[in-house]
Motif scaffolding. Structure first.
Motif, PDB file in Angstrom:
ATOM      1  N   GLN A 139       5.993  33.985  11.096  1.00 32.11           N
ATOM      2  CA  GLN A 139       7.140  34.160  10.219  1.00 32.11           C
ATOM      3  C   GLN A 139       8.179  35.089  10.842  1.00 32.11           C
ATOM      4  O   GLN A 139       9.388  34.841  10.744  1.00 32.11           O
ATOM      5  CB  GLN A 139       6.678  34.702   8.863  1.00 32.11           C
ATOM      6  N   ARG A 140       7.718  36.161  11.494  1.00 26.84           N
ATOM      7  CA  ARG A 140       8.660  37.052  12.171  1.00 26.84           C
ATOM      8  C   ARG A 140       9.401  36.309  13.273  1.00 26.84           C
ATOM      9  O   ARG A 140      10.614  36.463  13.441  1.00 26.84           O
ATOM     10  CB  ARG A 140       7.919  38.263  12.756  1.00 26.84           C
ATOM     11  N   ASP A 141       8.666  35.498  14.037  1.00 25.63           N
ATOM     12  CA  ASP A 141       9.295  34.731  15.107  1.00 25.63           C
ATOM     13  C   ASP A 141      10.350  33.779  14.547  1.00 25.63           C
ATOM     14  O   ASP A 141      11.424  33.603  15.129  1.00 25.63           O
ATOM     15  CB  ASP A 141       8.256  33.932  15.886  1.00 25.63           C
ATOM     16  N   GLN A 142      10.035  33.156  13.411  1.00 29.77           N
ATOM     17  CA  GLN A 142      10.988  32.226  12.812  1.00 29.77           C
ATOM     18  C   GLN A 142      12.274  32.942  12.413  1.00 29.77           C
ATOM     19  O   GLN A 142      13.368  32.392  12.556  1.00 29.77           O
ATOM     20  CB  GLN A 142      10.354  31.550  11.591  1.00 29.77           C
ATOM     21  N   LEU A 143      12.156  34.158  11.916  1.00 31.84           N
ATOM     22  CA  LEU A 143      13.352  34.923  11.556  1.00 31.84           C
ATOM     23  C   LEU A 143      14.116  35.365  12.797  1.00 31.84           C
ATOM     24  O   LEU A 143      15.344  35.243  12.860  1.00 31.84           O
ATOM     25  CB  LEU A 143      12.955  36.135  10.710  1.00 31.84           C
ATOM     26  N   VAL A 144      13.378  35.881  13.783  1.00 32.03           N
ATOM     27  CA  VAL A 144      14.026  36.390  14.997  1.00 32.03           C
ATOM     28  C   VAL A 144      14.780  35.282  15.708  1.00 32.03           C
ATOM     29  O   VAL A 144      15.928  35.475  16.143  1.00 32.03           O
ATOM     30  CB  VAL A 144      12.977  37.028  15.935  1.00 32.03           C
ATOM     31  N   THR A 145      14.179  34.100  15.847  1.00 27.75           N
ATOM     32  CA  THR A 145      14.829  33.024  16.579  1.00 27.75           C
ATOM     33  C   THR A 145      16.041  32.473  15.827  1.00 27.75           C
ATOM     34  O   THR A 145      16.878  31.802  16.421  1.00 27.75           O
ATOM     35  CB  THR A 145      13.848  31.868  16.850  1.00 27.75           C
ATOM     36  N   ARG A 146      16.148  32.751  14.530  1.00 29.30           N
ATOM     37  CA  ARG A 146      17.333  32.351  13.753  1.00 29.30           C
ATOM     38  C   ARG A 146      18.327  33.500  13.606  1.00 29.30           C
ATOM     39  O   ARG A 146      19.279  33.410  12.842  1.00 29.30           O
ATOM     40  CB  ARG A 146      16.925  31.892  12.353  1.00 29.30           C
ATOM     41  N   ASP A 147      18.123  34.592  14.342  1.00 26.97           N
ATOM     42  CA  ASP A 147      19.000  35.764  14.277  1.00 26.97           C
ATOM     43  C   ASP A 147      19.037  36.379  12.887  1.00 26.97           C
ATOM     44  O   ASP A 147      20.073  36.887  12.444  1.00 26.97           O
ATOM     45  CB  ASP A 147      20.423  35.409  14.718  1.00 26.97           C
ATOM     46  N   ILE A 148      17.903  36.350  12.162  1.00 19.85           N
ATOM     47  CA  ILE A 148      17.806  36.987  10.843  1.00 19.85           C
ATOM     48  C   ILE A 148      16.986  38.265  11.025  1.00 19.85           C
ATOM     49  O   ILE A 148      15.777  38.201  11.231  1.00 19.85           O
ATOM     50  CB  ILE A 148      17.136  36.062   9.812  1.00 19.85           C
ATOM     51  N   PRO A 149      17.626  39.446  10.971  1.00 23.54           N
ATOM     52  CA  PRO A 149      16.878  40.684  11.195  1.00 23.54           C
ATOM     53  C   PRO A 149      15.954  41.005  10.031  1.00 23.54           C
ATOM     54  O   PRO A 149      16.177  40.559   8.894  1.00 23.54           O
ATOM     55  CB  PRO A 149      17.973  41.745  11.332  1.00 23.54           C
ATOM     56  N   ILE A 150      14.927  41.799  10.306  1.00 26.68           N
ATOM     57  CA  ILE A 150      13.955  42.200   9.278  1.00 26.68           C
ATOM     58  C   ILE A 150      13.647  43.676   9.417  1.00 26.68           C
ATOM     59  O   ILE A 150      13.576  44.208  10.539  1.00 26.68           O
ATOM     60  CB  ILE A 150      12.666  41.361   9.376  1.00 26.68           C
ATOM     61  N   VAL A 151      13.467  44.345   8.279  1.00 21.18           N
ATOM     62  CA  VAL A 151      13.026  45.741   8.239  1.00 21.18           C
ATOM     63  C   VAL A 151      11.866  45.818   7.250  1.00 21.18           C
ATOM     64  O   VAL A 151      11.941  45.264   6.146  1.00 21.18           O
ATOM     65  CB  VAL A 151      14.157  46.692   7.800  1.00 21.18           C
ATOM     66  N   LEU A 152      10.782  46.498   7.639  1.00 22.78           N
ATOM     67  CA  LEU A 152       9.643  46.710   6.748  1.00 22.78           C
ATOM     68  C   LEU A 152       9.852  48.015   5.983  1.00 22.78           C
ATOM     69  O   LEU A 152      10.173  49.045   6.583  1.00 22.78           O
ATOM     70  CB  LEU A 152       8.340  46.768   7.542  1.00 22.78           C
ATOM     71  N   LEU A 153       9.661  47.971   4.681  1.00 29.04           N
ATOM     72  CA  LEU A 153       9.846  49.124   3.809  1.00 29.04           C
ATOM     73  C   LEU A 153       8.510  49.485   3.179  1.00 29.04           C
ATOM     74  O   LEU A 153       7.868  48.637   2.555  1.00 29.04           O
ATOM     75  CB  LEU A 153      10.884  48.791   2.728  1.00 29.04           C
ATOM     76  N   ASP A 154       8.086  50.756   3.353  1.00 29.41           N
ATOM     77  CA  ASP A 154       6.758  51.180   2.914  1.00 29.41           C
ATOM     78  C   ASP A 154       5.716  50.190   3.433  1.00 29.41           C
ATOM     79  O   ASP A 154       4.983  49.569   2.665  1.00 29.41           O
ATOM     80  CB  ASP A 154       6.683  51.269   1.383  1.00 29.41           C
TER      81      ASP A 154
END
Length: 344
Positions: A139-154
């Motif tokens: 899932q992280r790879d799918q976001l990264v390859t679409r240029d959708i950044p992610i931040v984990l909170l707590d």
């Protein structure tokens, strides 16, 4: 460069939809559906295309022009005051950037399912914040390859190298909660943990153990109750602890919800707080100051944590580097009327 030296190989370039389609042996329309999270693709074909994207990368014709004015927030669960305080922080920053907030609830699952990632790719938000949850590597790879950044909170576990995250001082919070009870004279101090898989739960338990060790108080395994961060778990564990032949004089509940369960157990057993039992929670949710008596707890700055995570997400969405990828905000012991010296 000498005549015998070979020129260094250029790094491989990400592939376009057309190139991915040629490698996969499918149409460009099929690859486009996978890239955009559309559901009408056979699982085998989707897995093939996703594998090629992970291996080679995906190059848009124009970078992030299709990003929606949305921030996607996915919660482990939407129960109690905890998510409300988080949403406040996200909304504060999102409004400054004229973004709307989309909220997803995993209903206590360890991570979001396939349907969630399809929805995210279809909505193409400016970024994703995962609260007390984790995403799979795929899932992280799918976001990264679409240029959708992610931040984990707590974050519920170790974020991994390079994954941006915002948390709180859980170990120091567990230490200060337990030290407060020791300073009041308690020695039979129980703890009700969160789930074993939660990073915050393990850190708070480690803080509890460290405080006892520093005070020369042996850790009694019988006084460690395995909880789940919900009221019912706190109630069940408090009943077990308070029925021991030598019951605790104080309980550190590793979140405020479980402390509410301890209050209920004390009431059902005819015990007075703090006369017969001192209680400390963790979070400092708005409602606990109105408990009877008001709850001593460790303040975790939930709204500030969420605002910080959203600010980091906005920087990533704008292509700016982060000065640090892991941020930890401090916790603070808030002393109220639920703790007092032991009566025995």
């Amino acid at each position: 460069m000498t005549a015998t030296e070979e020129p260094s190989a250029a790094p491989p370039q990400p592939l376009t939809i057309t190139q991915l389609a040629e490698l996969a042996g499918v149409s460009t329309a099929t690859v486009s559906k996978v890239v955009n999270g559309r559901s009408e693709v056979a699982p085998e074909t989707r897995a093939l295309v996703e594998g090629l994207i992970r291996r080679h990368g995906y190059r848009r014709q124009r970078r992030r022009v299709n990003a929606s004015a949305l921030v996607e927030v996915v919660f482990h669960a939407l129960d109690g005051d905890y998510p409300i305080e988080m949403i406040k922080g996200v909304d504060q920053v999102a409004r400054e950037h004229h973004l709307a907030v989309v909220i997803s609830d995993m209903h206590q699952r360890s991570g979001p399912g396939h349907g969630w990632i399809e929805g995210v790719l279809s909505r193409r938000p400016s970024g994703v914040i995962a609260v007390f949850s984790g995403l799979t590597e795929e899932q992280r790879d799918q976001l990264v390859t679409r240029d959708i950044p992610i931040v984990l909170l707590d974050p519920s576990g170790d974020p991994g190298p390079g994954v941006p995250s915002v948390g709180a001082g859980n170990w120091s919070g567990g230490l200060s909660a337990t030290r407060h009870l020791i300073d009041l004279g308690h020695r039979r101090i129980a703890v009700i943990t969160g789930p074993d898989w939660a990073l915050s739960s393990r850190a708070r338990l480690d803080g509890y153990r460290t405080a006892l060790d520093l005070a020369g108080v042996p850790v009694d395994p019988e006084l460690i109750g395995s909880g789940d961060f919900v009221i019912e778990g706190g109630l069940a564990q408090a009943h077990r602890l308070l029925r021991l032949p030598d019951p605790p004089t104080a309980i550190f509940a590793c979140n405020d919800g479980q402390a509410v369960g301890v209050y209920r157990a004390a009431y059902e057993l005819g015990l007075r707080i703090p006369g017969d039992l001192s209680v400390v929670g963790f979070d400092d949710l708005p409602s606990v100051q109105w408990a009877v008596p008001p709850l001593t707890t460790v303040r975790q700055p939930l709204t500030e944590m969420a605002a910080k995570a959203t600010t980091m997400l906005m920087k990533l969405a704008q292509g700016e580097p982060l000065p640090q990828t892991r941020v930890e905000l401090g916790t603070e012991l808030i002393v109220r009327a639920s703790t007092a010296p032991p009566s025995r």
